[in-house]
Scaffold this motif. Sequence first.
Motif, PDB file in Angstrom:
ATOM      1  N   PHE A  11      -6.697 -10.254   2.918  1.00  0.00           N
ATOM      2  CA  PHE A  11      -5.988 -10.727   1.725  1.00  0.00           C
ATOM      3  C   PHE A  11      -4.730  -9.898   1.536  1.00  0.00           C
ATOM      4  CE2 PHE A  11      -8.850  -7.368   0.341  1.00  0.00           C
ATOM      5  CZ  PHE A  11      -8.043  -6.594  -0.486  1.00  0.00           C
ATOM      6  N   HIS A  12      -3.863 -10.354   0.627  1.00  0.00           N
ATOM      7  CA  HIS A  12      -2.676  -9.592   0.271  1.00  0.00           C
ATOM      8  C   HIS A  12      -2.496  -9.643  -1.241  1.00  0.00           C
ATOM      9  CE1 HIS A  12      -1.109 -13.720   0.508  1.00  0.00           C
ATOM     10  NE2 HIS A  12      -0.186 -13.345  -0.348  1.00  0.00           N
ATOM     11  N   MET A  13      -1.728  -8.718  -1.744  1.00  0.00           N
ATOM     12  CA  MET A  13      -1.474  -8.659  -3.183  1.00  0.00           C
ATOM     13  C   MET A  13      -0.050  -9.132  -3.459  1.00  0.00           C
ATOM     14  SD  MET A  13      -4.372  -7.526  -4.241  1.00  0.00           S
ATOM     15  CE  MET A  13      -3.990  -7.192  -5.973  1.00  0.00           C
ATOM     16  N   LYS A  14       0.102  -9.959  -4.483  1.00  0.00           N
ATOM     17  CA  LYS A  14       1.404 -10.432  -4.910  1.00  0.00           C
ATOM     18  C   LYS A  14       1.460 -10.419  -6.427  1.00  0.00           C
ATOM     19  CE  LYS A  14       4.657 -14.293  -4.448  1.00  0.00           C
ATOM     20  NZ  LYS A  14       4.876 -15.643  -3.878  1.00  0.00           N
ATOM     21  N   ASP A  15       2.384  -9.630  -6.964  1.00  0.00           N
ATOM     22  CA  ASP A  15       2.523  -9.482  -8.419  1.00  0.00           C
ATOM     23  C   ASP A  15       1.201  -9.066  -9.060  1.00  0.00           C
ATOM     24  OD1 ASP A  15       5.193 -10.317  -8.197  1.00  0.00           O
ATOM     25  OD2 ASP A  15       4.641 -12.424  -8.414  1.00  0.00           O
ATOM     26  N   GLY A  16       0.489  -8.181  -8.368  1.00  0.00           N
ATOM     27  CA  GLY A  16      -0.759  -7.674  -8.908  1.00  0.00           C
ATOM     28  C   GLY A  16      -1.940  -8.612  -8.792  1.00  0.00           C
ATOM     29  N   VAL A  17      -1.756  -9.745  -8.104  1.00  0.00           N
ATOM     30  CA  VAL A  17      -2.819 -10.738  -7.964  1.00  0.00           C
ATOM     31  C   VAL A  17      -3.253 -10.799  -6.499  1.00  0.00           C
ATOM     32  CG1 VAL A  17      -3.468 -13.155  -8.258  1.00  0.00           C
ATOM     33  CG2 VAL A  17      -1.917 -12.070  -9.894  1.00  0.00           C
ATOM     34  N   LYS A  18      -4.557 -10.830  -6.276  1.00  0.00           N
ATOM     35  CA  LYS A  18      -5.108 -10.899  -4.927  1.00  0.00           C
ATOM     36  C   LYS A  18      -5.055 -12.327  -4.410  1.00  0.00           C
ATOM     37  CE  LYS A  18      -9.485 -10.242  -2.455  1.00  0.00           C
ATOM     38  NZ  LYS A  18     -10.893  -9.776  -2.583  1.00  0.00           N
ATOM     39  N   HIS A  19      -4.515 -12.496  -3.188  1.00  0.00           N
ATOM     40  CA  HIS A  19      -4.437 -13.810  -2.553  1.00  0.00           C
ATOM     41  C   HIS A  19      -5.104 -13.742  -1.174  1.00  0.00           C
ATOM     42  CE1 HIS A  19      -1.505 -15.557  -5.447  1.00  0.00           C
ATOM     43  NE2 HIS A  19      -1.080 -14.301  -5.531  1.00  0.00           N
ATOM     44  N   ASN A  20      -5.943 -14.718  -0.878  1.00  0.00           N
ATOM     45  CA  ASN A  20      -6.604 -14.758   0.430  1.00  0.00           C
ATOM     46  C   ASN A  20      -5.602 -15.038   1.544  1.00  0.00           C
ATOM     47  OD1 ASN A  20      -9.144 -14.317  -0.579  1.00  0.00           O
ATOM     48  ND2 ASN A  20      -9.638 -16.476  -0.783  1.00  0.00           N
ATOM     49  N   ASN A  21      -5.853 -14.440   2.701  1.00  0.00           N
ATOM     50  CA  ASN A  21      -5.135 -14.796   3.917  1.00  0.00           C
ATOM     51  C   ASN A  21      -6.060 -15.695   4.732  1.00  0.00           C
ATOM     52  OD1 ASN A  21      -2.900 -13.251   3.266  1.00  0.00           O
ATOM     53  ND2 ASN A  21      -3.634 -11.447   4.353  1.00  0.00           N
ATOM     54  N   TYR A  48      -6.617   8.012   8.858  1.00  0.00           N
ATOM     55  CA  TYR A  48      -5.757   8.988   9.528  1.00  0.00           C
ATOM     56  C   TYR A  48      -4.295   8.566   9.460  1.00  0.00           C
ATOM     57  CZ  TYR A  48      -3.795  11.930  13.215  1.00  0.00           C
ATOM     58  OH  TYR A  48      -3.016  12.831  13.914  1.00  0.00           O
ATOM     59  N   LEU A  49      -4.043   7.280   9.609  1.00  0.00           N
ATOM     60  CA  LEU A  49      -2.670   6.774   9.589  1.00  0.00           C
ATOM     61  C   LEU A  49      -2.181   6.465   8.180  1.00  0.00           C
ATOM     62  CD1 LEU A  49      -2.876   4.370  12.677  1.00  0.00           C
ATOM     63  CD2 LEU A  49      -1.736   6.600  12.564  1.00  0.00           C
ATOM     64  N   GLY A  50      -3.036   6.616   7.181  1.00  0.00           N
ATOM     65  CA  GLY A  50      -2.627   6.371   5.801  1.00  0.00           C
ATOM     66  C   GLY A  50      -2.400   4.901   5.497  1.00  0.00           C
ATOM     67  N   ARG A  51      -3.149   4.028   6.166  1.00  0.00           N
ATOM     68  CA  ARG A  51      -2.996   2.595   5.930  1.00  0.00           C
ATOM     69  C   ARG A  51      -3.796   2.168   4.703  1.00  0.00           C
ATOM     70  NH1 ARG A  51       1.292   1.009   7.845  1.00  0.00           N
ATOM     71  NH2 ARG A  51       0.513  -1.117   7.523  1.00  0.00           N
ATOM     72  N   PRO A  52      -3.410   1.056   4.069  1.00  0.00           N
ATOM     73  CA  PRO A  52      -4.128   0.568   2.888  1.00  0.00           C
ATOM     74  C   PRO A  52      -5.592   0.254   3.197  1.00  0.00           C
ATOM     75  CG  PRO A  52      -2.002  -0.537   3.104  1.00  0.00           C
ATOM     76  CD  PRO A  52      -2.209   0.244   4.365  1.00  0.00           C
ATOM     77  N   ASP A  53      -6.431   0.368   2.169  1.00  0.00           N
ATOM     78  CA  ASP A  53      -7.872   0.186   2.355  1.00  0.00           C
ATOM     79  C   ASP A  53      -8.245  -1.206   2.843  1.00  0.00           C
ATOM     80  OD1 ASP A  53      -8.260   2.774   1.563  1.00  0.00           O
ATOM     81  OD2 ASP A  53      -8.873   2.284  -0.484  1.00  0.00           O
ATOM     82  N   HIS A  54      -7.455  -2.225   2.470  1.00  0.00           N
ATOM     83  CA  HIS A  54      -7.853  -3.590   2.817  1.00  0.00           C
ATOM     84  C   HIS A  54      -7.518  -3.956   4.263  1.00  0.00           C
ATOM     85  CE1 HIS A  54      -3.577  -4.303   2.057  1.00  0.00           C
ATOM     86  NE2 HIS A  54      -3.704  -5.457   2.684  1.00  0.00           N
ATOM     87  N   GLU A  55      -6.760  -3.132   4.960  1.00  0.00           N
ATOM     88  CA  GLU A  55      -6.441  -3.417   6.353  1.00  0.00           C
ATOM     89  C   GLU A  55      -7.607  -3.031   7.254  1.00  0.00           C
ATOM     90  OE1 GLU A  55      -1.574  -2.758   6.122  1.00  0.00           O
ATOM     91  OE2 GLU A  55      -2.782  -1.596   7.528  1.00  0.00           O
TER      92      GLU A  55
END
Length: 309
Positions: free
Chosen positions: A220-230, A270-277
Amino acid sequence: MNWPDTFIKEYKIYIKYIIIFAASYAVRCVVEFIYNKTQKKTPETAAPAKTESQETDSPLPGDRQAADGKTVVSDAGGNFYYDKYLTSKAELDKIPYSLPRYTPEEAEERAREFYQLVNSRRSCRFFSSDRVPRTVLEQCILAAGTSPSGAHTEPWKYVVVYNEEDRLAIREMVEDEEKINYERRMGKNWLQDLAKIKTTYVKEYISEADCIILVFKEPFHMKDGVKHNNWYYEASVSISVGILLCALNNVGLATVTSTPMNCGPAIRRYLGRPDHEKLAFLLPVGYPAKDATVPDLHRAQLDKICTFV
């Protein structure tokens, strides 16, 4: 005294324990059966497991789940989402589209040349230390980014690691988990299938190649604070990586498609990537070593992989 009486007298204590055990097991089975019966949900009320392609919104009132797993939509009020979709004004502008029109002979020649190019691609595990120009990788990753994706969500993130210290740290994370995979998790069938290739949990190529490309998928991705499915993010990322393999091969760069098991979260942190990735692929990239070898494998012919109807 006949033999049955003698047997019962001699083994009386053992027979007693067997009877107690059998009775206890029978009671346990009855209790579990009654519990499962009371806990079991009917097909109409059971919450179906969601897949990446399913909508995550709650069903509308009146909707129910049929025995075959399909959603039965109530006619009351119509299909709210589809009606809203049809009346939506959110539509992209259209632009002209065309492709070169080749003669059959030209098209066949181009198809043959492309096949010969991609057929030269092999999974390489032996790399030289020669520098891979960043500008070349940028163009290859741009090519990967042309992949189709569900609703054009582009659910991929490419992270290129040149730094040797980082590559060594990532190699250690991968090998720690791969050692467990080879020795315990994967089992004998996995090892039997790999026997002809003779790979091990040692992954020298992660530190020997000039760089590694880590491919993260985004559910998923976030847009304007709203979660959207990929939507269809698994398939989308896989197609993108397939294009990347062709692009790398086109410029003389080798790689091997690695899908590290269980070390993704550690590498992500380790790479500091976002939790959802989520880590999908790890690709060492470089020029083949002068003494590089690959297994003498043979690809299936057309009649084995394709049927024309």
